[in-house]
Enzyme design. Structure first.
Site, PDB file in Angstrom:
ATOM      1  N   HIS A  69       0.718  -1.161   0.021  1.00 14.58           N
ATOM      2  CA  HIS A  69       0.041   0.169   0.087  1.00 14.58           C
ATOM      3  C   HIS A  69       1.018   1.347   0.063  1.00 14.58           C
ATOM      4  CE1 HIS A  69      -3.591   2.211   1.824  1.00 14.58           C
ATOM      5  NE2 HIS A  69      -3.058   3.001   0.963  1.00 14.58           N
ATOM      6  N   GLU A 128       0.765   8.082  -3.822  1.00 15.54           N
ATOM      7  CA  GLU A 128       1.518   7.603  -2.712  1.00 15.54           C
ATOM      8  C   GLU A 128       2.895   8.555  -2.765  1.00 15.54           C
ATOM      9  OE1 GLU A 128       1.175   5.274  -0.193  1.00 15.54           O
ATOM     10  OE2 GLU A 128      -0.970   5.412  -1.084  1.00 15.54           O
ATOM     11  N   HIS A 132       3.245  11.017   0.221  1.00 10.40           N
ATOM     12  CA  HIS A 132       4.092  10.318   1.452  1.00 10.40           C
ATOM     13  C   HIS A 132       5.645  10.613   0.636  1.00 10.40           C
ATOM     14  CE1 HIS A 132       0.497   8.702   3.491  1.00 10.40           C
ATOM     15  NE2 HIS A 132       0.253   8.230   2.404  1.00 10.40           N
TER      16      HIS A 132
END
Ligand SMILES: *[C@@H]1O[C@H](CO)[C@@H](O)[C@H](O)[C@H]1NC(C)=O
Length: 245
Positions: A69, A128, A132
């Site tokens: 993930h 992502e 992040h």
């Protein structure tokens, strides 16, 4: 940059990845994120708790592998970074094609081990990275000796996939006799992973079925991932259904 995983020679509880051209400028010896010895933002991640989030989604990825993930940098207080990431100048819209051009082997591995279960893979990876990846302070261009565009993107995803391979949840569970198609008490399930990795994981369920496992790390010397106990609590309770896929 040339990126190869040197897994075999490593101590079991610490993951080291080659630093490539990341510069550790005037960093304290063994700079450790979230400690008084963290050094500057290029020495260890400022958002210094890194969470490796692997998921178990029937229909996606190999039948004997958890898929990714994300690799999420949290603050040292355990808080999340912002929803829009940390550096809008390095927010991209096409991370799939960036990786494909940078390293087609990595791209193939991404498609195998980081599939999206909700739309195109490239959109998942872009999210992502933007949310992040841009928050990993050690990957900022200023931390590289001779930054090449997208080297940070490549390093982020290579590191994450390397950690996924090292912290192989399927194998850890299998070693403890826990295989897909079974239901296991959460205490036993969690203990199997603690035995394998030496730290407490966070195990998440959706309606009693396994969905994700989170493993937490501090980072030493920019690129050595040191596992720590989970900060969050399991959402699984009672019996964990681990379906085949
Ligand atoms: C491309 O990525 C693969 C998989 O991560 C890695 O083994 C290989 O060393 C990389 N190649 C280059 C040229 O960086």
């Amino acid at each position: 940059m040339k990126f190869s995983l040197l897994l075999a020679s490593l101590a079991p509880l610490a993951m080291a990845l080659p630093a490539g051209s990341l510069v550790a400028r005037s960093c304290p010896a063994n700079a450790l994120s979230c400690s008084s010895n963290a050094g500057d933002s290029c020495c260890s991640p400022t958002n210094g708790i890194l969470i490796l989030v692997q998921q178990w989604v029937p229909g996606y990825g190999p039948s004997d592998a958890f898929t990714m993930h994300g690799l999420w940098p949290d603050t040292c207080n355990g808080g999340q970074t912002g929803s829009t990431g940390c550096d809008s100048t390095r927010s991209y819209s096409n991370v799939g094609s960036i990786i494909q051009s940078y390293n087609s082997t990595l791209y193939d591995n991404m498609n195998t081990y980081w599939p999206s279960d909700a739309g195109a893979n490239t959109n998942f990876w872009t999210h992502e990275w933007d949310k992040h990846g841009t928050c990993v302070s050690t990957l900022a261009p200023k931390c590289y000796a001779n930054y090449q565009q997208y080297e940070d993107v490549n390093d982020y995803f290579s590191t994450a996939l390397g950690l996924r391979a090292q912290y192989d949840l399927y194998n850890a569970l299998s070693t403890a006799g826990i295989t897909p198609g079974s239901s296991t008490d959460i205490g036993t399930f969690s203990q199997a992973l603690q035995t394998a990795f030496g730290v407490v994981p966070k195990v998440d369920c959706s309606s009693g079925t396994l969905s994700e496992v989170w493993l937490y790390f501090n980072v030493q010397n920019t690129n050595t991932f040191v596992p720590i106990d989970a900060i969050g609590s399991n959402t699984c309770t009672g019996s964990v259904n681990y379906p085949t896929k």
